[in-house]
Design a protein around this motif. Structure first.
Motif, PDB file in Angstrom:
ATOM      1  N   THR A 177     -11.219  22.787  -8.849  1.00 63.61           N
ATOM      2  CA  THR A 177     -10.642  21.567  -9.405  1.00 63.61           C
ATOM      3  C   THR A 177      -9.316  21.905 -10.081  1.00 63.61           C
ATOM      4  OG1 THR A 177     -12.835  20.620  -9.781  1.00 63.61           O
ATOM      5  CG2 THR A 177     -11.011  19.673 -11.025  1.00 63.61           C
ATOM      6  N   PHE A 178      -8.288  21.091  -9.830  1.00 62.58           N
ATOM      7  CA  PHE A 178      -6.969  21.311 -10.417  1.00 62.58           C
ATOM      8  C   PHE A 178      -6.419  20.009 -10.987  1.00 62.58           C
ATOM      9  CE2 PHE A 178      -7.353  24.411  -7.011  1.00 62.58           C
ATOM     10  CZ  PHE A 178      -6.862  25.577  -7.571  1.00 62.58           C
ATOM     11  N   VAL A 179      -5.585  20.146 -12.025  1.00 64.43           N
ATOM     12  CA  VAL A 179      -4.668  19.067 -12.373  1.00 64.43           C
ATOM     13  C   VAL A 179      -3.351  19.470 -11.740  1.00 64.43           C
ATOM     14  CG1 VAL A 179      -4.034  20.099 -14.620  1.00 64.43           C
ATOM     15  CG2 VAL A 179      -3.637  17.664 -14.177  1.00 64.43           C
ATOM     16  N   ALA A 180      -2.712  18.531 -11.031  1.00 58.57           N
ATOM     17  CA  ALA A 180      -1.549  18.870 -10.220  1.00 58.57           C
ATOM     18  C   ALA A 180      -0.452  17.839 -10.381  1.00 58.57           C
ATOM     19  CB  ALA A 180      -1.956  18.971  -8.747  1.00 58.57           C
ATOM     20  N   VAL A 181       0.794  18.325 -10.296  1.00 58.56           N
ATOM     21  CA  VAL A 181       1.977  17.463 -10.352  1.00 58.56           C
ATOM     22  C   VAL A 181       2.889  17.844  -9.197  1.00 58.56           C
ATOM     23  CG1 VAL A 181       3.988  16.750 -11.696  1.00 58.56           C
ATOM     24  CG2 VAL A 181       1.832  17.255 -12.867  1.00 58.56           C
ATOM     25  N   ALA A 182       3.323  16.870  -8.420  1.00 62.28           N
ATOM     26  CA  ALA A 182       4.199  17.108  -7.275  1.00 62.28           C
ATOM     27  C   ALA A 182       5.635  16.771  -7.626  1.00 62.28           C
ATOM     28  CB  ALA A 182       3.743  16.278  -6.080  1.00 62.28           C
ATOM     29  N   GLY A 183       6.562  17.474  -6.983  1.00 63.83           N
ATOM     30  CA  GLY A 183       7.965  17.177  -7.221  1.00 63.83           C
ATOM     31  C   GLY A 183       8.868  17.888  -6.242  1.00 63.83           C
ATOM     32  N   SER A 184      10.169  17.768  -6.459  1.00 63.98           N
ATOM     33  CA  SER A 184      11.177  18.385  -5.601  1.00 63.98           C
ATOM     34  C   SER A 184      12.308  18.911  -6.469  1.00 63.98           C
ATOM     35  CB  SER A 184      11.738  17.362  -4.595  1.00 63.98           C
ATOM     36  OG  SER A 184      10.717  16.828  -3.788  1.00 63.98           O
ATOM     37  N   GLY A 185      13.045  19.877  -5.930  1.00 65.36           N
ATOM     38  CA  GLY A 185      14.227  20.362  -6.616  1.00 65.36           C
ATOM     39  C   GLY A 185      14.116  21.796  -7.077  1.00 65.36           C
TER      40      GLY A 185
END
Length: 234
Positions: A30-38
């Motif tokens: 199980t993970f807490v995840a944040v997606a993004g770019s750059g």
């Protein structure tokens, strides 16, 4: 008093591999995840904001032990290390042509007692304490990576290509091939990762950061490098 549970020590095969390539079947987590770019090196950029959100969420859950409410099954633990999935920017596993065009999902493992209910509670707590953070970006995902090859990289991040090359050569010598498949976007990857315990259709270059570059000399950094694998095509 019992020592806090340390995922790195209890699951050494996942977090403390040798500096030689190895195969591993990565189980459901199980993970807490944040997606993004750059560019991850941009001061006060999107990546830095994502990390702030991940750590705020993770320590809010950990410190529930001192509040009026604890999740069912709570136990004290050491917050696991930061991890990242990477693609784009001309990245082929060994080099990056354009860091500004990178895509990433940053994540921190959570104990299995972190359910959707606990996730909602933690986001509410973080939103109240740190209103500048966009807590809606923090997703709770549960997935397995399945068959992978991994190795411990020691040294600066920019020196990873040689270690990745050794890992890929080991994969070929083992009669396997890379299982990396790039998603269309960070949002598409987040949807793919929400596999409810299964292996997602999209699998990527994976890094686990065991050192803090702000406090550790570059030559002393340790990073787990992990690639999904599959049987080689005929």
């Amino acid at each position: 008093m019992a020592a806090a549970f340390d995922f790195k020590k209890e699951y050494k095969d996942l977090y403390l591999p040798r500096a030689l390539p190895m195969l591993i079947d990565v189980p459901t987590m199980t993970f807490v995840a944040v997606a993004g770019s750059g560019n991850p090196n941009e001061d006060n950029g999107d990546y830095a904001e994502a990390l702030g959100l991940l750590y705020a969420f993770s320590f809010t859950v950990k410190m529930a032990k001192k509040g009026d409410w604890q999740p069912d099954g709570y136990f004290d633990y050491v917050v696991p290390p930061l991890e990242g999935l990477w693609w784009g920017g001309g990245f082929d596993g060994t080099r990056i042509e354009d860091k500004d065009a990178l895509n990433w999902v940053s994540m921190i493992r959570q104990p299995d007692f972190v359910t959707p209910e606990v996730h909602r509670w933690a986001r509410e707590q973080v939103a109240a304490k740190k209103p500048e953070l966009d807590v809606g970006r923090a997703r709770l995902v549960r997935f397995a990576e399945g068959p992978c090859a991994q190795i411990m990289h020691k040294g600066p991040y920019d020196d990873e290509p040689a270690t990745v090359a050794a890992l890929e050569e080991f994969v070929r010598a083992s009669g396997l091939e890379s299982g990396i498949t790039d998603p269309a976007s960070p949002e598409a990857l987040m949807d793919a990762l929400d596999a409810d315990g299964g292996v997602p259709p999209v699998r990527l270059h994976h890094e686990i950061y065991l050192g803090d570059p702000r406090r550790t000399k570059p030559e002393n950094l340790r990073t787990v490098l992990r690639h999904p694998v599959q049987p080689a095509s005929a």
